[in-house]
Design a protein around this motif. Structure first.
Motif, mmCIF file in Angstrom:
data_model
loop_
_atom_site.group_PDB
_atom_site.id
_atom_site.type_symbol
_atom_site.label_atom_id
_atom_site.label_comp_id
_atom_site.label_asym_id
_atom_site.label_seq_id
_atom_site.Cartn_x
_atom_site.Cartn_y
_atom_site.Cartn_z
ATOM 1 N N LEU A 37 0.858 -1.178 0.000
ATOM 2 C CA LEU A 37 0.000 0.000 0.000
ATOM 3 C C LEU A 37 0.899 1.234 0.000
ATOM 4 C CD1 LEU A 37 -1.993 -2.233 0.806
ATOM 5 C CD2 LEU A 37 -3.122 -0.582 2.307
ATOM 6 N N ALA A 38 0.894 1.974 -1.112
ATOM 7 C CA ALA A 38 1.731 3.169 -1.253
ATOM 8 C C ALA A 38 0.863 4.391 -0.959
ATOM 9 C CB ALA A 38 2.304 3.248 -2.661
ATOM 10 N N VAL A 39 1.216 5.113 0.089
ATOM 11 C CA VAL A 39 0.343 6.140 0.649
ATOM 12 C C VAL A 39 1.009 7.516 0.625
ATOM 13 C CG1 VAL A 39 -1.146 6.682 2.626
ATOM 14 C CG2 VAL A 39 -0.414 4.312 2.240
ATOM 15 N N ASN A 40 0.238 8.557 0.300
ATOM 16 C CA ASN A 40 0.757 9.920 0.435
ATOM 17 C C ASN A 40 1.010 10.217 1.910
ATOM 18 O OD1 ASN A 40 -2.038 10.002 1.078
ATOM 19 N ND2 ASN A 40 -2.189 12.154 0.492
ATOM 20 N N HIS A 41 1.674 11.331 2.206
ATOM 21 C CA HIS A 41 2.122 11.542 3.589
ATOM 22 C C HIS A 41 1.919 12.991 4.012
ATOM 23 C CE1 HIS A 41 3.788 10.239 7.214
ATOM 24 N NE2 HIS A 41 5.071 10.147 6.913
ATOM 25 N N LEU A 42 0.834 13.233 4.734
ATOM 26 C CA LEU A 42 0.510 14.576 5.213
ATOM 27 C C LEU A 42 0.697 14.727 6.712
ATOM 28 C CD1 LEU A 42 -2.782 15.205 3.179
ATOM 29 C CD2 LEU A 42 -0.557 16.284 2.791
ATOM 30 N N SER A 43 0.750 13.606 7.437
ATOM 31 C CA SER A 43 0.783 13.671 8.893
ATOM 32 C C SER A 43 1.408 12.398 9.453
ATOM 33 C CB SER A 43 -0.647 13.827 9.439
ATOM 34 O OG SER A 43 -0.718 13.559 10.819
ATOM 35 N N PRO A 145 1.704 -6.703 -5.923
ATOM 36 C CA PRO A 145 1.032 -5.557 -6.529
ATOM 37 C C PRO A 145 1.102 -4.350 -5.604
ATOM 38 C CG PRO A 145 -0.584 -7.082 -5.639
ATOM 39 C CD PRO A 145 0.754 -7.754 -5.508
ATOM 40 N N VAL A 146 0.977 -3.171 -6.200
ATOM 41 C CA VAL A 146 1.009 -1.923 -5.434
ATOM 42 C C VAL A 146 -0.377 -1.269 -5.513
ATOM 43 C CG1 VAL A 146 2.043 0.360 -5.174
ATOM 44 C CG2 VAL A 146 3.443 -1.581 -5.948
ATOM 45 N N VAL A 147 -0.990 -1.034 -4.360
ATOM 46 C CA VAL A 147 -2.262 -0.322 -4.296
ATOM 47 C C VAL A 147 -1.975 1.128 -3.917
ATOM 48 C CG1 VAL A 147 -4.473 -0.089 -3.087
ATOM 49 C CG2 VAL A 147 -3.622 -2.359 -3.714
ATOM 50 N N PRO A 148 -2.226 2.089 -4.806
ATOM 51 C CA PRO A 148 -2.041 3.500 -4.440
ATOM 52 C C PRO A 148 -3.133 3.927 -3.464
ATOM 53 C CG PRO A 148 -3.025 3.336 -6.619
ATOM 54 C CD PRO A 148 -2.714 1.926 -6.189
ATOM 55 N N VAL A 149 -2.752 4.705 -2.467
ATOM 56 C CA VAL A 149 -3.704 5.128 -1.434
ATOM 57 C C VAL A 149 -3.545 6.616 -1.171
ATOM 58 C CG1 VAL A 149 -4.567 4.727 0.899
ATOM 59 C CG2 VAL A 149 -3.464 2.849 -0.348
ATOM 60 N N MET A 200 3.242 7.331 -8.046
ATOM 61 C CA MET A 200 2.962 8.659 -7.509
ATOM 62 C C MET A 200 1.857 9.357 -8.303
ATOM 63 S SD MET A 200 4.818 8.628 -4.904
ATOM 64 C CE MET A 200 4.290 10.272 -4.376
ATOM 65 N N ALA A 201 1.829 9.139 -9.618
ATOM 66 C CA ALA A 201 0.770 9.736 -10.431
ATOM 67 C C ALA A 201 -0.593 9.179 -10.031
ATOM 68 C CB ALA A 201 1.037 9.473 -11.912
ATOM 69 N N ALA A 202 -0.638 7.880 -9.724
ATOM 70 C CA ALA A 202 -1.895 7.267 -9.293
ATOM 71 C C ALA A 202 -2.344 7.808 -7.940
ATOM 72 C CB ALA A 202 -1.730 5.745 -9.237
ATOM 73 N N ILE A 203 -1.389 7.997 -7.022
ATOM 74 C CA ILE A 203 -1.734 8.569 -5.710
ATOM 75 C C ILE A 203 -2.232 9.996 -5.872
ATOM 76 C CG2 ILE A 203 -0.850 9.219 -3.437
ATOM 77 C CD1 ILE A 203 1.248 7.001 -3.726
ATOM 78 N N GLN A 204 -1.536 10.775 -6.704
ATOM 79 C CA GLN A 204 -1.918 12.177 -6.920
ATOM 80 C C GLN A 204 -3.310 12.287 -7.532
ATOM 81 O OE1 GLN A 204 -2.158 14.134 -9.949
ATOM 82 N NE2 GLN A 204 -2.476 16.056 -8.823
ATOM 83 N N GLU A 205 -3.655 11.366 -8.422
ATOM 84 C CA GLU A 205 -4.992 11.374 -9.030
ATOM 85 C C GLU A 205 -6.064 11.123 -7.969
ATOM 86 O OE1 GLU A 205 -7.500 9.204 -12.662
ATOM 87 O OE2 GLU A 205 -5.389 8.724 -12.317
ATOM 88 N N LEU A 206 -5.760 10.252 -7.000
ATOM 89 C CA LEU A 206 -6.704 9.962 -5.932
ATOM 90 C C LEU A 206 -6.823 11.117 -4.943
ATOM 91 C CD1 LEU A 206 -5.636 6.282 -5.136
ATOM 92 C CD2 LEU A 206 -7.821 6.968 -6.129
ATOM 93 N N SER A 207 -5.694 11.772 -4.647
ATOM 94 C CA SER A 207 -5.673 12.801 -3.609
ATOM 95 C C SER A 207 -6.061 14.180 -4.112
ATOM 96 C CB SER A 207 -4.289 12.872 -2.958
ATOM 97 O OG SER A 207 -3.330 13.429 -3.848
ATOM 98 N N GLY A 208 -5.784 14.451 -5.403
ATOM 99 C CA GLY A 208 -6.032 15.783 -5.943
ATOM 100 C C GLY A 208 -5.046 16.824 -5.464
ATOM 101 N N GLN A 209 -3.942 16.413 -4.850
ATOM 102 C CA GLN A 209 -2.939 17.347 -4.357
ATOM 103 C C GLN A 209 -2.179 17.998 -5.513
ATOM 104 O OE1 GLN A 209 -1.473 13.997 -1.650
ATOM 105 N NE2 GLN A 209 -0.525 15.813 -0.722
#
Length: 222
Positions: A37-43, A145-149, A200-209
């Motif tokens: 699970l590849a996750v963005n990091h805000l906190s 497999p990598v799940v973008p989160v 990272m592109a997949a995570i960004q698409e999910l987050s809208g950051q």
């Protein structure tokens, strides 16, 4: 083990009551077998949220110092971290980072789920930064497999510099799994870079950051 299970049973409903999470795409997480699970990091709270809302246990790495704190507070921290399958690792330097990836590969070899923040350190300005290629190394080495989160709202729940999370709503979005395989004749570094950029592109698409094209230089991990 009994205490770990009881603590998790307490933390899951408590987190849902306090943070009222909106969870999307849980069906995208394979229920069995190794998965990253590849996750963005805000906190700092991000790696606590994911194991509590994912449809299966997810292990994250945690600073070894967290497991060595003294007194009642230290015991509570250790108990909670153990309940969410956090793995203590020393931090600092390239060798420590590679050792951490080997630990992660061991988790995947056991058929478990592993969570990672490809950006490394938390974003201080809300943008999503360029990913470190450790996530691609792990995917290619393990075949998992990598799940973008995308996690949203944790920067308000626990802003940088605060010790305890606040009450508020968070959103977690699990994207469709991505699969990566070694390509004969391709340079390994280029392959890892391309795979990381896709993740990272997949995570960004999910987050809208908003995207930052450079690395978060405060990072201490790969």
């Amino acid at each position: 083990m009994l205490l770990q299970g009881a603590t998790r049973l307490l933390l899951v409903p408590l987190s849902r009551l306090v943070f009222r999470p909106v969870i999307e795409g849980r069906e995208n997480v394979p229920r069995r077998g190794p998965v990253i699970l590849a996750v963005n990091h805000l906190s700092a709270f991000d790696s606590v949220v994911i194991p509590l809302v994912a449809p299966r246990p997810v292990a994250f790495l945690a600073k070894a110092e967290y497991f060595r704190q003294p007194g009642l507070k230290g015991w509570l921290v250790r108990t909670c971290l153990t309940a969410i399958d956090a793995i203590p690792v020393p931090r600092g330097g390239h060798r420590a980072a590679q050792d951490a990836l080997e630990v992660a590969r061991g988790v995947l070899a056991d058929g478990k789920a592993f969570g990672i923040h490809p950006e490394g350190s938390r974003s201080r300005d809300g943008r999503i930064y360029r990913g470190r290629t450790g996530v691609a190394w792990l995917a290619l080495a393990s075949g998992a497999p990598v799940v973008p989160v995308a996690v949203l709202g944790t920067d308000r729940i626990q802003p940088v510099g605060t010790r305890l999370p606040r009450i508020g709503r968070i959103t977690v979005r699990f994207g469709a799994p991505l699969h990566f395989t070694p390509s004969p004749g391709a340079r390994s570094g280029q392959l890892r870079r391309a795979a990381t950029d896709e993740i990272m592109a997949a995570i960004q698409e999910l987050s809208g950051q908003e995207r930052a094209d450079d690395y978060n230089e405060l990072s201490t991990t790969v």
